[in-house]
Design a protein around this motif. Structure first.
Motif, short mmCIF file in Angstrom:
data_model
loop_
_atom_site.label_atom_id
_atom_site.label_comp_id
_atom_site.label_asym_id
_atom_site.label_seq_id
_atom_site.Cartn_x
_atom_site.Cartn_y
_atom_site.Cartn_z
N PHE A 60 77.97 85.49 26.61
CA PHE A 60 78.49 86.75 26.08
C PHE A 60 79.38 86.52 24.88
CE2 PHE A 60 82.97 86.91 27.31
CZ PHE A 60 83.03 85.97 28.34
N CYS A 61 79.44 87.55 24.03
CA CYS A 61 80.31 87.49 22.86
C CYS A 61 81.69 88.02 23.25
CB CYS A 61 79.73 88.32 21.72
SG CYS A 61 80.88 88.40 20.33
N PRO A 62 82.75 87.21 23.09
CA PRO A 62 84.08 87.69 23.47
C PRO A 62 84.57 88.84 22.59
CG PRO A 62 84.22 85.53 22.41
CD PRO A 62 82.76 85.84 22.57
N GLN A 63 83.99 88.99 21.39
CA GLN A 63 84.40 90.07 20.49
C GLN A 63 83.64 91.37 20.78
OE1 GLN A 63 86.98 89.87 18.48
NE2 GLN A 63 87.24 87.72 19.10
N CYS A 64 82.30 91.32 20.62
CA CYS A 64 81.55 92.58 20.80
C CYS A 64 81.10 92.81 22.23
CB CYS A 64 80.35 92.72 19.86
SG CYS A 64 79.85 91.34 18.90
N LYS A 65 81.30 91.83 23.12
CA LYS A 65 80.95 91.95 24.55
C LYS A 65 79.45 92.00 24.81
CE LYS A 65 85.44 92.89 25.06
NZ LYS A 65 86.35 91.75 25.02
N TYR A 114 76.05 81.12 18.76
CA TYR A 114 76.90 82.12 18.12
C TYR A 114 76.30 83.52 18.21
CZ TYR A 114 79.19 77.94 16.53
OH TYR A 114 79.85 76.74 16.52
N CYS A 115 77.19 84.50 18.21
CA CYS A 115 76.78 85.91 18.30
C CYS A 115 75.93 86.29 17.09
CB CYS A 115 78.03 86.80 18.36
SG CYS A 115 77.64 88.55 18.42
N LEU A 116 74.80 86.97 17.36
CA LEU A 116 73.91 87.38 16.26
C LEU A 116 74.53 88.51 15.45
CD1 LEU A 116 70.46 87.39 18.12
CD2 LEU A 116 71.40 85.59 16.64
N ASP A 117 75.51 89.21 16.02
CA ASP A 117 76.12 90.35 15.32
C ASP A 117 77.37 89.96 14.53
OD1 ASP A 117 74.18 92.00 16.46
OD2 ASP A 117 75.37 92.20 18.29
N CYS A 118 78.30 89.24 15.18
CA CYS A 118 79.59 88.99 14.51
C CYS A 118 79.86 87.51 14.24
CB CYS A 118 80.73 89.59 15.33
SG CYS A 118 81.14 88.64 16.80
N GLY A 119 79.00 86.63 14.74
CA GLY A 119 79.16 85.21 14.44
C GLY A 119 80.15 84.47 15.33
ZN LIG Z 1 79.84 89.35 18.59
#
Ligand SMILES: [Zn+2]
Length: 309
Positions: free
Chosen positions: A175-180, A194-199
């Motif tokens: 999971f992405c800790p930023q965008c969840k 890494y997150c595909l949305d926010c990196g």
């Molecule tokens: Zn993210």
């Protein structure tokens, strides 16, 4: 027939997944993990030399989760706690990787085919044993998660045939800790991703029974709520290889609440072998509990015999 199966570590043992107390000795026996063992000993168990053989993996991540939440020690680098936890989870993903397990797939297929009827599943296991057995038999699974497939989008069935709620997460999810956002990986590996949305660097979606770290994730709250509703509505529940560990207080409360809200009518079967002390289950379910004293393998075998006569 059963409405709901609740499965724990004992269910996956026949797949080659290690038993609870075998996990940490296996991780620490590797030379590269000696520094990790040293730090964890200093922080968590300074007075108990042989703790890795006595403590379960889940207890260690629960204790790390608690320390991170309450920050009780003034002189600790809490980034180091994060790194230790990450390292432990990385090792756990490798131990449970389908390439490293996969014994006795026939047993699981037999279980799903002959015994599972239309039942749904709650699982406390991180591994993919049940998913694999269901997929082999052409079943489609609803994990009750809003997932993004990584790297490619996999086409999904409109109406999944089964619900599988993985209360403690899964080795193929991060999971992405930023965008969840929750990502499901087709290729499981232990590298940084890494997150595909926010990196942002993605975290393992392996959840400590204390849930402190995971509680911020709406996805985890949804899964636990869905589990509570499933438990309340079930008339016959079977627990397989799940011991209701002391560290898992939230599960105890959930089972107790669900039983009361069900009107205490449900019948509950335990499939935890002949040596298991069922007192915690009796405290919740009283006379509604049937302790079969069978291990999972024996229980599947018994049902097969029963069906043939
Ligand atoms: Zn993210």
């Amino acid at each position: 027939m059963f409405d709901l199966y609740v499965v724990g570590a004992g269910f996956s043992a026949a797949s080659g997944a290690p038993r609870e107390t075998e996990i940490l000795p296996r991780i620490f026996s590797q030379p590269k993990n000696k520094p990790l063992a040293k730090i964890l000993t200093e922080v968590l168990y300074p007075d108990t030399a042989d703790w890795p053989a006595k403590v379960s993996f889940q207890e260690v991540i629960s204790r790390l989760d608690l320390i991170r939440y309450y920050r009780p020690y003034p002189n600790i680098d809490y980034n180091l706690i994060d790194q230790c936890e990450n390292r432990l989870m990385q090792e756990m993903v490798w131990i449970l990787h389908p390439d490293n397990t996969g014994l006795n797939q026939d047993l699981y297929r037999l279980f799903v085919h002959d015994l599972a009827g239309n039942a749904d599943f709650l699982s406390f296991n991180y591994d993919l044993v049940l998913e694999q057995a269901l997929a082999d038999l052409g079943e489609t699974i609803d994990l009750h998660l809003d997932l993004t497939d990584h790297p490619v989008s996999v086409s999904r069935e409109a109406n999944p045939s089964r619900t599988l709620l993985k209360l403690h997460g899964s080795i193929n999810l991060k999971f992405c800790p930023q965008c969840k956002t929750i990502f499901r990986f087709m290729h499981i590996n232990a590298k940084d991703q890494y997150c595909l949305d926010c990196g942002s660097l993605l975290n393992y979606f392996l959840v400590a029974p204390t849930l402190f770290k995971a509680y911020e994730l709406p996805a985890i709250r949804d899964i636990w709520y869905a589990a509570l509703i499933r438990l309340i509505r079930s008339e016959q529940i079977s627990f397989i290889g799940y011991s209701l560990p002391d560290s898992d207080l939230l599960t105890y409360q959930m089972l107790d609440t669900a039983f009361r809200m069900n009107g205490k009518k449900q019948r509950v079967y335990l499939v935890n072998g002949p040596h298991f002390n069922p007192v915690k289950f009796i405290n919740i379910y009283g006379k509604n509990l049937i302790n079969t004293k069978f291990y999972f393998e024996e229980w599947v075998e018994k049902h097969k015999e029963g069906l043939n006569h």
